[in-house]
Design a protein around this motif. Structure first.
Motif, short mmCIF file in Angstrom:
data_model
loop_
_atom_site.label_atom_id
_atom_site.label_comp_id
_atom_site.label_asym_id
_atom_site.label_seq_id
_atom_site.Cartn_x
_atom_site.Cartn_y
_atom_site.Cartn_z
N ALA A 224 -1.24 1.22 35.52
CA ALA A 224 -0.68 1.44 34.29
C ALA A 224 -1.27 0.69 33.24
O ALA A 224 -1.22 0.77 32.07
CB ALA A 224 0.73 1.22 34.26
N THR A 225 -2.03 -0.57 33.63
CA THR A 225 -2.74 -1.36 32.54
C THR A 225 -4.20 -0.51 32.51
O THR A 225 -4.71 -0.20 33.39
CB THR A 225 -3.18 -2.71 33.52
N ASP A 226 -4.23 -0.45 31.10
CA ASP A 226 -5.45 0.23 30.39
C ASP A 226 -6.52 -0.83 30.28
O ASP A 226 -6.52 -1.43 29.53
CB ASP A 226 -5.12 0.88 29.22
N LEU A 227 -7.27 -0.85 31.44
CA LEU A 227 -8.55 -1.92 31.28
C LEU A 227 -9.58 -1.74 30.06
O LEU A 227 -10.01 -2.71 29.85
CB LEU A 227 -9.25 -1.84 32.72
N PHE A 228 -9.61 -0.62 29.62
CA PHE A 228 -10.68 -0.14 28.95
C PHE A 228 -10.42 0.03 27.38
O PHE A 228 -11.29 0.21 26.60
CB PHE A 228 -11.57 0.91 29.31
N ALA A 229 -9.16 0.05 26.89
CA ALA A 229 -8.38 0.17 25.78
C ALA A 229 -9.11 -1.14 24.79
O ALA A 229 -9.04 -2.34 24.98
CB ALA A 229 -7.02 0.24 25.66
N VAL A 230 -9.76 -0.72 23.72
CA VAL A 230 -10.28 -1.85 22.73
C VAL A 230 -9.07 -2.28 21.87
O VAL A 230 -8.12 -1.71 21.35
CB VAL A 230 -11.08 -1.34 21.74
N GLN A 231 -8.96 -3.61 22.09
CA GLN A 231 -7.66 -4.45 21.41
C GLN A 231 -8.12 -4.88 20.00
O GLN A 231 -9.30 -4.47 19.54
CB GLN A 231 -7.49 -5.56 22.29
N PRO A 232 -7.38 -5.16 19.45
CA PRO A 232 -7.30 -5.72 17.98
C PRO A 232 -8.60 -6.69 17.73
O PRO A 232 -9.28 -6.39 16.50
CB PRO A 232 -6.19 -6.22 17.47
N ASN A 233 -8.91 -7.45 18.44
CA ASN A 233 -10.05 -8.40 18.45
C ASN A 233 -11.36 -7.67 18.86
O ASN A 233 -12.25 -8.11 19.05
CB ASN A 233 -9.76 -9.63 19.33
N GLY A 234 -11.21 -6.36 19.33
CA GLY A 234 -12.46 -5.86 19.72
C GLY A 234 -12.79 -6.02 21.22
O GLY A 234 -13.65 -5.38 21.59
N LYS A 235 -11.96 -6.68 22.07
CA LYS A 235 -12.28 -7.15 23.34
C LYS A 235 -11.38 -5.97 24.33
O LYS A 235 -10.47 -5.23 23.88
CB LYS A 235 -12.03 -8.45 23.73
N THR A 236 -11.76 -6.02 25.67
CA THR A 236 -10.65 -5.12 26.49
C THR A 236 -10.15 -5.90 27.32
O THR A 236 -10.77 -7.17 27.57
CB THR A 236 -11.66 -3.90 27.01
N LEU A 237 -9.29 -5.51 28.37
CA LEU A 237 -8.67 -6.09 29.49
C LEU A 237 -9.73 -6.44 30.48
O LEU A 237 -9.73 -7.49 31.32
CB LEU A 237 -7.37 -5.59 29.88
N SER A 238 -10.62 -5.45 30.55
CA SER A 238 -11.77 -5.62 31.69
C SER A 238 -12.70 -6.57 31.34
O SER A 238 -13.09 -7.44 32.28
CB SER A 238 -12.46 -4.05 31.69
N TRP A 239 -12.76 -6.59 29.81
CA TRP A 239 -13.76 -7.81 29.56
C TRP A 239 -13.11 -9.12 29.80
O TRP A 239 -13.99 -10.09 30.55
CB TRP A 239 -13.92 -7.64 28.18
#
Length: 164
Positions: free
Chosen positions: A123-138
């Motif tokens: 359920a964790t979206d590792l590749f969604a771009v967050q407001p700061n431009g980073k992703t959880l995979s990053w």
């Protein structure tokens, strides 16, 4: 030509593979970080070798501080925009006791397990771009890269001090 089912199945396989590889590398790959830290003799954890500005204790504190920042981002990405603040380097270079050394390792392991749980969770979206431009995979990859770099330093210090 692939059917929709085959494409979805292939995407799910790729997602599972990436998650499994991230977990393996977060744990330290062929040299598990927690095991290496537990093997380190706490009595040598405060020694600063000539030419260095850190001890094993300082490295552990630095690794944990960065991991905590990245874990916080992974847990609440919308609230943690600054994921790469100035590096924290602990001022005290020696653990006060064996208990403090082991508590720090236990905390590191617990925080690492939290991050691994997030990575493992489909359920964790590792590749969604967050407001700061980073992703959880990053964040996960940054953690494993940063930790790996400093664990290598810690391993070198340990060898110089006769830990291994």
């Amino acid at each position: 030509m692939k059917t929709d089912f085959e494409s979805i199945h292939t995407a799910q396989q790729a997602d599972s593979l990436v998650r499994a590889q991230l977990v393996e590398l977060l744990e330290g790959g062929f040299a598990p970080n927690v095991i290496l830290l537990r093997e380190f003799d706490y009595r040598k954890a405060g020694i600063i070798l000539d030419g260095l500005h850190f001890s094993a204790w300082i490295l552990l504190g630095h690794i944990r501080a960065r991991q905590q920042t990245l874990l916080s981002f992974m847990k609440h990405p919308e609230q943690n925009v600054d994921v790469w603040p100035d590096a924290h380097w602990p001022e005290n270079h020696t653990p006060e006791s064996e208990q403090e050394w082991h508590q720090a390792i236990d905390s590191y392991a617990q925080e690492l397990n939290e991050m691994i749980s997030l990575v493992k969770n489909p359920a964790t979206d590792l590749f969604a771009v967050q407001p700061n431009g980073k992703t959880l995979s990053w964040a996960a990859m940054t953690t494993l890269h940063h930790t790996g770099y400093h664990i290598g330093q810690l391993k070198t210090i340990g060898r110089q001090l006769g830990v291994w």
